[in-house]
Design a protein around this motif. Structure first.
Motif, PDB file in Angstrom:
ATOM      1  N   GLY A  69       9.516  44.960  20.476  1.00  0.00           N
ATOM      2  CA  GLY A  69       9.420  43.617  20.517  1.00  0.00           C
ATOM      3  C   GLY A  69       8.861  43.302  21.883  1.00  0.00           C
ATOM      4  O   GLY A  69       8.819  42.130  22.428  1.00  0.00           O
ATOM      5  N   VAL A  70       8.780  44.088  22.914  1.00  0.00           N
ATOM      6  CA  VAL A  70       8.185  44.010  24.191  1.00  0.00           C
ATOM      7  C   VAL A  70       6.659  44.409  24.310  1.00  0.00           C
ATOM      8  O   VAL A  70       6.312  45.325  24.031  1.00  0.00           O
ATOM      9  N   ALA A  71       5.702  43.502  24.750  1.00  0.00           N
ATOM     10  CA  ALA A  71       4.466  43.574  24.774  1.00  0.00           C
ATOM     11  C   ALA A  71       3.697  44.342  25.946  1.00  0.00           C
ATOM     12  O   ALA A  71       4.866  44.488  26.815  1.00  0.00           O
ATOM     13  N   SER A  72       2.791  44.912  25.867  1.00  0.00           N
ATOM     14  CA  SER A  72       2.241  45.417  27.279  1.00  0.00           C
ATOM     15  C   SER A  72       2.766  46.852  27.335  1.00  0.00           C
ATOM     16  O   SER A  72       2.811  47.023  28.675  1.00  0.00           O
ATOM     17  N   ILE A  73       3.305  47.520  26.530  1.00  0.00           N
ATOM     18  CA  ILE A  73       3.852  48.938  26.994  1.00  0.00           C
ATOM     19  C   ILE A  73       2.688  49.955  26.857  1.00  0.00           C
ATOM     20  O   ILE A  73       2.145  50.198  25.872  1.00  0.00           O
ATOM     21  N   GLN A  74       2.593  50.715  27.897  1.00  0.00           N
ATOM     22  CA  GLN A  74       1.539  51.876  27.885  1.00  0.00           C
ATOM     23  C   GLN A  74       2.346  53.000  27.073  1.00  0.00           C
ATOM     24  O   GLN A  74       3.089  53.680  27.635  1.00  0.00           O
ATOM     25  N   THR A  75       1.816  52.986  26.037  1.00  0.00           N
ATOM     26  CA  THR A  75       2.449  54.070  25.140  1.00  0.00           C
ATOM     27  C   THR A  75       2.036  55.455  25.304  1.00  0.00           C
ATOM     28  O   THR A  75       2.870  56.313  25.054  1.00  0.00           O
ATOM     29  N   CYS A  76       0.991  55.728  26.202  1.00  0.00           N
ATOM     30  CA  CYS A  76       0.831  57.149  26.743  1.00  0.00           C
ATOM     31  C   CYS A  76       2.094  57.597  27.870  1.00  0.00           C
ATOM     32  O   CYS A  76       2.230  58.655  27.912  1.00  0.00           O
ATOM     33  N   MET A  77       2.692  56.463  28.341  1.00  0.00           N
ATOM     34  CA  MET A  77       3.795  56.765  29.301  1.00  0.00           C
ATOM     35  C   MET A  77       5.131  56.640  28.738  1.00  0.00           C
ATOM     36  O   MET A  77       6.106  56.787  29.263  1.00  0.00           O
ATOM     37  N   MET A  78       5.269  56.344  27.384  1.00  0.00           N
ATOM     38  CA  MET A  78       6.473  56.213  26.628  1.00  0.00           C
ATOM     39  C   MET A  78       6.914  57.241  25.703  1.00  0.00           C
ATOM     40  O   MET A  78       6.101  57.425  24.898  1.00  0.00           O
ATOM     41  N   PRO A  79       8.172  57.862  25.925  1.00  0.00           N
ATOM     42  CA  PRO A  79       8.400  58.965  25.017  1.00  0.00           C
ATOM     43  C   PRO A  79       8.902  58.246  24.248  1.00  0.00           C
ATOM     44  O   PRO A  79       9.511  57.334  24.038  1.00  0.00           O
ATOM     45  N   VAL A  80       8.767  58.899  22.729  1.00  0.00           N
ATOM     46  CA  VAL A  80       9.409  58.319  21.499  1.00  0.00           C
ATOM     47  C   VAL A  80      10.972  58.487  21.521  1.00  0.00           C
ATOM     48  O   VAL A  80      11.508  59.525  22.379  1.00  0.00           O
ATOM     49  N   ARG A  81      11.694  57.571  20.696  1.00  0.00           N
ATOM     50  CA  ARG A  81      13.107  57.860  20.702  1.00  0.00           C
ATOM     51  C   ARG A  81      13.261  57.262  19.194  1.00  0.00           C
ATOM     52  O   ARG A  81      12.557  56.593  18.719  1.00  0.00           O
ATOM     53  N   ASP A  82      14.456  57.783  18.575  1.00  0.00           N
ATOM     54  CA  ASP A  82      14.771  57.446  17.097  1.00  0.00           C
ATOM     55  C   ASP A  82      14.868  55.820  16.785  1.00  0.00           C
ATOM     56  O   ASP A  82      15.510  55.331  17.769  1.00  0.00           O
ATOM     57  N   GLY A  83      14.077  55.492  15.864  1.00  0.00           N
ATOM     58  CA  GLY A  83      14.182  54.104  15.397  1.00  0.00           C
ATOM     59  C   GLY A  83      13.231  53.251  16.452  1.00  0.00           C
ATOM     60  O   GLY A  83      13.160  51.742  15.967  1.00  0.00           O
ATOM     61  N   MET A  84      12.414  53.536  17.170  1.00  0.00           N
ATOM     62  CA  MET A  84      11.398  52.573  17.977  1.00  0.00           C
ATOM     63  C   MET A  84      10.705  52.037  16.901  1.00  0.00           C
ATOM     64  O   MET A  84      10.133  52.581  15.890  1.00  0.00           O
TER      65      MET A  84
END
Length: 97
Positions: A69-84
């Motif tokens: 629900g949060v916009a403008s997230i750099q996905t290359c810098m975001m590690p995955v977590r269960d349920g995201m």
């Protein structure tokens, strides 16, 4: 286009546009997006051209998406977590004031 070279020993579930996707703990969200059939994450603000993860080091901003629900997230810098949850970013990026 892209695929994992091995099956992960552990797995988490990430929801990309509502579809459950298996990911490996510790991998970037951009890597998960690149394995999807439709790899784009956002349209450009002027012409609406589709953009996808490119530099993978947080410089180009082509991988922006809406995460939990949060916009403008750099996905290359975001590690995955269960349920995201991940959705295509539909507007120009939001910058904090």
């Amino acid at each position: 286009m892209f695929r994992k070279l091995h099956e992960p020993a552990e797995a988490v579930t990430v929801y990309v546009e509502g579809k459950p996707v298996v990911a490996e703990p510790g991998e970037s969200l951009a890597a998960v997006l690149l394995r999807q059939e439709a790899i784009w994450s956002r349209p450009t603000p002027v012409k609406g051209s589709r953009r996808a993860p490119y530099c993978m080091i947080g410089v180009c901003f082509d991988c922006l998406a809406r995460v939990d629900g949060v916009a403008s997230i750099q996905t290359c810098m975001m590690p995955v977590r269960d349920g995201m949850t991940v959705e295509h970013q539909q507007r120009r990026r939001c910058l904090p004031s």
